[in-house]
Design a protein around this motif. Sequence first.
Motif, PDB file in Angstrom:
ATOM      1  N   ASP A   1      86.719 -34.966  79.059  1.00 29.18           N
ATOM      2  CA  ASP A   1      87.940 -35.665  79.449  1.00 29.18           C
ATOM      3  C   ASP A   1      87.674 -36.927  80.258  1.00 29.18           C
ATOM      4  OD1 ASP A   1      89.544 -33.776  78.207  1.00 29.18           O
ATOM      5  OD2 ASP A   1      89.546 -32.465  79.977  1.00 29.18           O
ATOM      6  N   SER A   2      86.500 -37.016  80.935  1.00 32.06           N
ATOM      7  CA  SER A   2      86.262 -38.148  81.835  1.00 32.06           C
ATOM      8  C   SER A   2      85.056 -39.012  81.452  1.00 32.06           C
ATOM      9  CB  SER A   2      86.055 -37.635  83.268  1.00 32.06           C
ATOM     10  OG  SER A   2      84.934 -36.763  83.324  1.00 32.06           O
ATOM     11  N   ILE A   3      84.230 -38.555  80.510  1.00 32.14           N
ATOM     12  CA  ILE A   3      82.987 -39.268  80.228  1.00 32.14           C
ATOM     13  C   ILE A   3      83.217 -40.692  79.730  1.00 32.14           C
ATOM     14  CG2 ILE A   3      82.816 -38.426  77.850  1.00 32.14           C
ATOM     15  CD1 ILE A   3      79.932 -39.009  80.397  1.00 32.14           C
ATOM     16  N   ALA A   4      84.320 -40.916  79.017  1.00 32.12           N
ATOM     17  CA  ALA A   4      84.598 -42.258  78.496  1.00 32.12           C
ATOM     18  C   ALA A   4      84.825 -43.260  79.616  1.00 32.12           C
ATOM     19  CB  ALA A   4      85.823 -42.221  77.574  1.00 32.12           C
ATOM     20  N   ASP A   5      85.226 -42.785  80.805  1.00 35.13           N
ATOM     21  CA  ASP A   5      85.437 -43.668  81.951  1.00 35.13           C
ATOM     22  C   ASP A   5      84.144 -43.917  82.732  1.00 35.13           C
ATOM     23  OD1 ASP A   5      88.184 -43.762  81.399  1.00 35.13           O
ATOM     24  OD2 ASP A   5      88.523 -41.888  82.517  1.00 35.13           O
ATOM     25  N   LEU A   6      83.051 -43.228  82.388  1.00 34.16           N
ATOM     26  CA  LEU A   6      81.819 -43.276  83.187  1.00 34.16           C
ATOM     27  C   LEU A   6      80.640 -43.903  82.455  1.00 34.16           C
ATOM     28  CD1 LEU A   6      82.127 -39.677  84.678  1.00 34.16           C
ATOM     29  CD2 LEU A   6      82.650 -41.839  85.835  1.00 34.16           C
ATOM     30  N   ILE A   7      80.643 -43.851  81.133  1.00 34.32           N
ATOM     31  CA  ILE A   7      79.581 -44.505  80.369  1.00 34.32           C
ATOM     32  C   ILE A   7      80.191 -45.334  79.258  1.00 34.32           C
ATOM     33  CG2 ILE A   7      77.862 -42.721  80.860  1.00 34.32           C
ATOM     34  CD1 ILE A   7      78.258 -41.611  78.077  1.00 34.32           C
ATOM     35  N   ASN A   8      79.463 -46.340  78.833  1.00 36.65           N
ATOM     36  CA  ASN A   8      79.962 -47.236  77.798  1.00 36.65           C
ATOM     37  C   ASN A   8      79.012 -47.199  76.608  1.00 36.65           C
ATOM     38  OD1 ASN A   8      81.334 -49.274  76.420  1.00 36.65           O
ATOM     39  ND2 ASN A   8      80.075 -50.874  77.362  1.00 36.65           N
ATOM     40  N   LEU A   9      79.425 -46.521  75.558  1.00 40.35           N
ATOM     41  CA  LEU A   9      78.609 -46.429  74.355  1.00 40.35           C
ATOM     42  C   LEU A   9      79.313 -47.159  73.208  1.00 40.35           C
ATOM     43  CD1 LEU A   9      77.347 -42.724  74.323  1.00 40.35           C
ATOM     44  CD2 LEU A   9      76.091 -44.765  74.965  1.00 40.35           C
ATOM     45  N   PRO A  10      78.621 -48.050  72.529  1.00 43.97           N
ATOM     46  CA  PRO A  10      79.234 -48.719  71.366  1.00 43.97           C
ATOM     47  C   PRO A  10      79.305 -47.765  70.174  1.00 43.97           C
ATOM     48  CG  PRO A  10      76.970 -49.483  71.689  1.00 43.97           C
ATOM     49  CD  PRO A  10      77.277 -48.571  72.832  1.00 43.97           C
ATOM     50  N   PHE A  11      80.507 -47.357  69.822  1.00 47.83           N
ATOM     51  CA  PHE A  11      80.694 -46.419  68.711  1.00 47.83           C
ATOM     52  C   PHE A  11      80.784 -47.172  67.386  1.00 47.83           C
ATOM     53  CE2 PHE A  11      81.611 -43.361  71.964  1.00 47.83           C
ATOM     54  CZ  PHE A  11      81.288 -42.141  71.391  1.00 47.83           C
ATOM     55  N   GLU A  12      80.013 -46.699  66.424  1.00 45.85           N
ATOM     56  CA  GLU A  12      80.078 -47.244  65.072  1.00 45.85           C
ATOM     57  C   GLU A  12      81.271 -46.641  64.328  1.00 45.85           C
ATOM     58  OE1 GLU A  12      77.061 -46.629  61.593  1.00 45.85           O
ATOM     59  OE2 GLU A  12      76.241 -48.184  62.915  1.00 45.85           O
ATOM     60  N   GLU A  13      81.498 -45.339  64.593  1.00 46.19           N
ATOM     61  CA  GLU A  13      82.655 -44.636  64.038  1.00 46.19           C
ATOM     62  C   GLU A  13      83.104 -43.604  65.058  1.00 46.19           C
ATOM     63  OE1 GLU A  13      82.637 -43.644  59.607  1.00 46.19           O
ATOM     64  OE2 GLU A  13      80.477 -43.729  60.048  1.00 46.19           O
ATOM     65  N   GLY A  14      84.398 -43.336  65.122  1.00 48.05           N
ATOM     66  CA  GLY A  14      84.926 -42.316  66.013  1.00 48.05           C
ATOM     67  C   GLY A  14      84.858 -42.721  67.466  1.00 48.05           C
ATOM     68  N   SER A  15      84.976 -41.708  68.368  1.00 49.66           N
ATOM     69  CA  SER A  15      84.962 -41.967  69.813  1.00 49.66           C
ATOM     70  C   SER A  15      84.748 -40.640  70.533  1.00 49.66           C
ATOM     71  CB  SER A  15      86.294 -42.583  70.246  1.00 49.66           C
ATOM     72  OG  SER A  15      87.352 -41.636  70.084  1.00 49.66           O
ATOM     73  N   PHE A  16      84.902 -40.687  71.877  1.00 50.81           N
ATOM     74  CA  PHE A  16      84.792 -39.463  72.670  1.00 50.81           C
ATOM     75  C   PHE A  16      86.048 -38.591  72.561  1.00 50.81           C
ATOM     76  CE2 PHE A  16      81.525 -41.713  75.363  1.00 50.81           C
ATOM     77  CZ  PHE A  16      80.508 -40.811  75.118  1.00 50.81           C
ATOM     78  N   ASP A  17      87.112 -39.106  71.981  1.00 51.14           N
ATOM     79  CA  ASP A  17      88.364 -38.342  71.877  1.00 51.14           C
ATOM     80  C   ASP A  17      88.121 -37.049  71.098  1.00 51.14           C
ATOM     81  OD1 ASP A  17      89.593 -40.380  73.195  1.00 51.14           O
ATOM     82  OD2 ASP A  17      90.404 -41.337  71.392  1.00 51.14           O
TER      83      ASP A  17
ATOM     84  N   SER B   1      82.428 -35.957  65.686  1.00 54.44           N
ATOM     85  CA  SER B   1      83.664 -36.729  65.849  1.00 54.44           C
ATOM     86  C   SER B   1      83.379 -38.183  66.220  1.00 54.44           C
ATOM     87  CB  SER B   1      84.534 -36.095  66.948  1.00 54.44           C
ATOM     88  OG  SER B   1      83.826 -36.069  68.176  1.00 54.44           O
ATOM     89  N   GLY B   2      82.088 -38.565  66.296  1.00 52.15           N
ATOM     90  CA  GLY B   2      81.767 -39.944  66.628  1.00 52.15           C
ATOM     91  C   GLY B   2      80.289 -40.241  66.403  1.00 52.15           C
ATOM     92  N   LEU B   3      80.006 -41.461  65.982  1.00 47.84           N
ATOM     93  CA  LEU B   3      78.629 -41.939  65.809  1.00 47.84           C
ATOM     94  C   LEU B   3      78.467 -43.174  66.688  1.00 47.84           C
ATOM     95  CD1 LEU B   3      78.287 -41.684  61.914  1.00 47.84           C
ATOM     96  CD2 LEU B   3      77.369 -40.094  63.622  1.00 47.84           C
ATOM     97  N   TYR B   4      77.493 -43.135  67.616  1.00 48.70           N
ATOM     98  CA  TYR B   4      77.301 -44.229  68.561  1.00 48.70           C
ATOM     99  C   TYR B   4      75.883 -44.794  68.456  1.00 48.70           C
ATOM    100  CZ  TYR B   4      74.737 -40.897  71.498  1.00 48.70           C
ATOM    101  OH  TYR B   4      73.824 -39.981  71.972  1.00 48.70           O
ATOM    102  N   GLU B   5      75.706 -45.997  68.971  1.00 51.80           N
ATOM    103  CA  GLU B   5      74.388 -46.627  69.000  1.00 51.80           C
ATOM    104  C   GLU B   5      73.661 -46.186  70.268  1.00 51.80           C
ATOM    105  OE1 GLU B   5      74.587 -50.820  68.563  1.00 51.80           O
ATOM    106  OE2 GLU B   5      75.857 -50.748  66.783  1.00 51.80           O
ATOM    107  N   ALA B   6      72.485 -45.592  70.094  1.00 52.24           N
ATOM    108  CA  ALA B   6      71.719 -45.083  71.232  1.00 52.24           C
ATOM    109  C   ALA B   6      71.100 -46.240  72.021  1.00 52.24           C
ATOM    110  CB  ALA B   6      70.624 -44.138  70.749  1.00 52.24           C
TER     111      ALA B   6
END
Length: 846
Positions: free
Chosen positions: A583-599, A639-644
């Motif tokens: 519920d809170s991780i999206a406010d604490l780290i910034n990951l560029p998502f290629e698809e999807g998100s932390f939702d 539910s999401g693919l991000y760039e490491a």
Amino acid sequence: MLRTALRNVLAHKARLLMTTLAVLLGVAFVSGTLVFTSTISSAYQKSAEEGLTHVDVAIRPDNDAEAAGPGAAADLGQELLDQVAALPGADSAIGEASGFAALAGKDGKLVGGGFDSRGGNYFTGQNGSGEDTRYPMSEGRAPERTGEIALDARTAERTGYAVGDTVRISVNGPVREETVTGIFTTDDGNVAAGGTLVLFDNATAQSLYTAPGAYDQITVEAAGGTSQQQLKDAITALLPADAEAITGQQLADDQAEMINSQMSAMRTGLLAFAGIALFVGIFIIANTFTMLVAQRTKELALLRAVGASRRQVTRSVLIEALFVGLVAAVSGLLAGVGIAAGLRGLMNAFELTVPDGPLVITAATVIASLVVGVGVTMLAAYLPARRAAKIPPVAAMSSVHAAATTRGLLVRNTIGSILAAIGGVLVVAGINQDDQGATMGLGAAVLVVGVFVLTPLLSRPVIAAASPLLRIGGISGKLARLNAVRNPRRTAATASALMIGLTLITGMTVIAGSVQKAIDKLAAEAITADYVVSTANFSPMDPEIAGTLSERSDVTAVSALRASPAYLAGTTKDEYLTGVDGDSIADLINLPFEEGSFDGLADGNAVVDTTTAEKHGWALGDTIGLTYADNATGELTISGLYEANEMIRGIILDNDTLTPHMQRVQDIQVMLSTTGGVSDAAKSALEEALGNNPAILVQDQQDISEDIAFIFTLMLNILYGLLAMAVVVAILGVINTLAMSVFERQQEIGMLRAIGLDRRGIKRMVRLESVVIALFGGVLGIGLGVFFGWAVGEMIRTGMDTYELVLPWGRMAVFLGLAALVGVLAALWPARRAAKLNMLMAIKSE
């Protein structure tokens, strides 16, 4: 010829002294490194052996066992301990439970270096009424219940704690206040090396480090008449699949091998710098003998005229080199022993304590020092010796020997250009080679040699570019420029010695500055939290820390980061899962998502970095089957693919999904944001809320960057100190060159004095010549250093997207200024000597 060679050595004491010093410094570095690392290795091995005196067999979890499941093997139970203790060949068995324990000193700060702070159990035997032979009490008694501890004698001495004192300790987060009931002595190598050891009663240690009734290791002492192998065989029959038995001898051998491996890396690094100093020394020695041979052209030609063969002349020069090498090697060996003793004292001064023990001077060290000292000198003197042998007897009738021919210079410049081109191509090609920098390293070496060969050609245009600056010195400046280019080979050899040192210093400065900026940028882009909380040694924390922080009204978002191993469906290789607060991780780290998100992460989903997804052929919406650490199976939906990036990668899921399957619930770190953002007041409030815990770090982005910067700065300063050896050797080379140049130009200097150039003008001329030579070496060194820094940076960029080249213009200006200062200092004695020449005697000299 032998008497002639020895006479020549003694006739040029001052000149050869600096050559001897150049070799001596390199040999001292070699012998000092060997003595120091041998001493440290011996001390640690002796300490480790003492700690294993009563260990004939050790039982520990086997993390490689197939039956262990995901993650580490399970702890060893009390039942196994009782069975082992009851074996006929076992005299005694001790269960051990140990881990991190941070002790606060009376000033409230962490004692020791964090990584050296350990805690363990005081084992009173199977019946609970015995004594732990590992830790004899020198004062007080052993801890018997929760709230009591014992301290090792060394820690008690340096902290001032005594029996009855109350101390503050943190094992995995929360602060504990404990009463010191005893002080003990121990052969533990960690303590001997300056670490701390805190003992709890057996039950408390198990609750902190393993589990009730469980141990992380069992050590067994054999009864009389039972060998270690016999005892091991008997124990092996009792062991579960995820445990292994190892003899005490094997443990000692393994520890010795580990210590040697650790010392080997240090030894290799230090010897590399010794090699650089010796490499620089080769130029100076070759230069010295070349000039000595040139000055003795008539003498050597006369020896040829009266019957000496070429071989005899070569041998006479090499005998001189042998004498110089022997003196330098023996002196360097003695100086190296002093360096080793000084390094050990320096480590103790910085609280990097090492176990006590004598200095270890092996036969290999003595032989290596002699071989290096004599070998380097003989190697450097070989070409001048051959050149001396080729002097024709007719040269005895001439005042000047034949200068280098145009053809000879053309050949040299052609070879240098080819080597430089090959080296440059290899360096560039090495950027994309997967050979751990081997191609680039080879190219760098070839390029440096090529530039060295080309330096006579490069000296004229570079020194000519300095003409406007030399005009400030008037006639002295003009004469200095002409003197610097008069013998380009000598100028090149002298400048090259300084060039090598500045190449390495500049290259490492460029790399360190660029990497530091890349990490700062990475932290700023990846972390949006105000603070990151972790332990001093980055070991796992108790979830209570995150709980305490989440209850504060000024905390707006908080997430504990947890890690646990798992097997992906159809595999038996660990794949670590990272747990966060969905519920809170999206406010604490910034990951560029290629698809999807932390939702939706809290609904049993997971996000995966694109590299991992591509490796396994996963796509958005796919289901991942896996086996958790508790051997339970489950599924996660992507539910999401991000760039490491370098800080965050892998499979991320919600803590509510991961925590029920963890063998021991612990946090790696806690990230949080506050209402007031980053401020000293907010940080102090958080630290106070955590009990001003000595083991806990509360850091904002700047603190994290400063920690990283401190590590890089420390490493860079150590490298600067080591490379200073090469610079010192280069200074000796400049002094040597100028002194011999003054000797050769006595008539000229005398004539200049006779026609009106005063002593001050002579001094200025010699100083400016020295500065020009030093700046020439500095310009070449900085230029090569920037090129190598760029090349290494391009290789780093392939694994670090945020990397970008940073040219430290300020530091490079300082390096160039230091090169000029080197020229000024190196010219002090030669300039004074030139100014003191008697003009009439100088004009008469031949």
